[in-house]
Scaffold this active site. Sequence first.
Site, PDB file in Angstrom:
ATOM      1  N   TYR A 103       0.842  -1.434  -0.039  1.00  0.00           N
ATOM      2  CA  TYR A 103       0.012   0.023  -0.126  1.00  0.00           C
ATOM      3  C   TYR A 103       0.991   1.375   0.066  1.00  0.00           C
ATOM      4  O   TYR A 103       0.749   2.298  -0.714  1.00  0.00           O
ATOM      5  CB  TYR A 103      -1.004  -0.133   1.229  1.00  0.00           C
ATOM      6  CG  TYR A 103      -2.103   1.112   1.217  1.00  0.00           C
ATOM      7  CD1 TYR A 103      -3.256   0.947   0.321  1.00  0.00           C
ATOM      8  CD2 TYR A 103      -1.672   2.209   1.927  1.00  0.00           C
ATOM      9  CE1 TYR A 103      -4.269   1.998   0.273  1.00  0.00           C
ATOM     10  CE2 TYR A 103      -2.734   3.199   2.082  1.00  0.00           C
ATOM     11  CZ  TYR A 103      -4.043   3.225   1.007  1.00  0.00           C
ATOM     12  OH  TYR A 103      -4.724   4.070   1.156  1.00  0.00           O
ATOM     13  N   LYS A 113       0.799   4.051  -2.898  1.00  0.00           N
ATOM     14  CA  LYS A 113       0.641   5.473  -3.031  1.00  0.00           C
ATOM     15  C   LYS A 113       1.583   6.244  -3.274  1.00  0.00           C
ATOM     16  O   LYS A 113       1.493   7.457  -3.793  1.00  0.00           O
ATOM     17  CB  LYS A 113       0.127   5.702  -1.574  1.00  0.00           C
ATOM     18  CG  LYS A 113      -1.338   4.901  -1.326  1.00  0.00           C
ATOM     19  CD  LYS A 113      -2.383   5.488  -2.438  1.00  0.00           C
ATOM     20  CE  LYS A 113      -3.869   4.843  -1.909  1.00  0.00           C
ATOM     21  NZ  LYS A 113      -4.767   5.297  -2.880  1.00  0.00           N
TER      22      LYS A 113
END
Length: 256
Positions: free
Chosen positions: A153, A157
């Site tokens: 994650y 991002k």
Amino acid sequence: MRLSDRVYVVTGAGGGIGQGATRALLEEGARGVAMVDLTAPSEAASQVDPEGRRTLALSADVTSEDDAQSVVADSVKRFGRLDGVVNCAGVVFLDTAWEASASDWNRQLEVNVTGSFVFARAVGAHLREHGGGAVVNVSSNCGKVGYPNMAAYNASKAAVMGLTRSLSMEWATDGINVNAVCPGGVDTRMLVGVADWLSPRLGVPAEDLLGQMGPSQLGRRIAPLEVGRVIAFLLSDEALIIRGQSISIDGGDTPY
């Protein structure tokens, strides 16, 4: 009304930041918002637009170019124009870097990064032919500072921020402004899921963990609508001098 008469696509609009962004766009006068999620977000649409006049709930896989093209076509057919896209769709699967599966890694990059690219390009192609517009990608403070048990994650991002910078540079001459927001501590189902995952591993009730997940300077979690209002500003003409930026909107937690 910064967005009077304009029309936008919002992915991941079934809840959380996507639904908050939709509400903010409507507040700012948008004529229509195509709300996109893996399952058509009809309930979320009815909450922000009870009469159903200004929203269109659509089902799409954000990683599918065919689905993205269909969303563009359906949006233009319903509302007559398209002025931009907000890429909110995202997934997270928590695990240690030692134990995380390659399939979970790939899925997070596919949805969070590839999905943002696919929809930015599909909507961007329409904008290029019709005088320009704006793209806002939803990154995260995770992409700047990182957190344990979220390697994929965090990486995804960070990649969204790089994507934003590249698209901004390439598409400026097409009249398309591209920026990103980096929220943190937002009151969403995703944050609840993080607390639920951590609870048995830390021996702390999920409710107590969730209570600690708001920005310390605010003393509370951020509402999705608050994030949506920043997104609405970035879509407006007032933000034309803000280009290729990844703006921290986490209540002061991230210092850059």
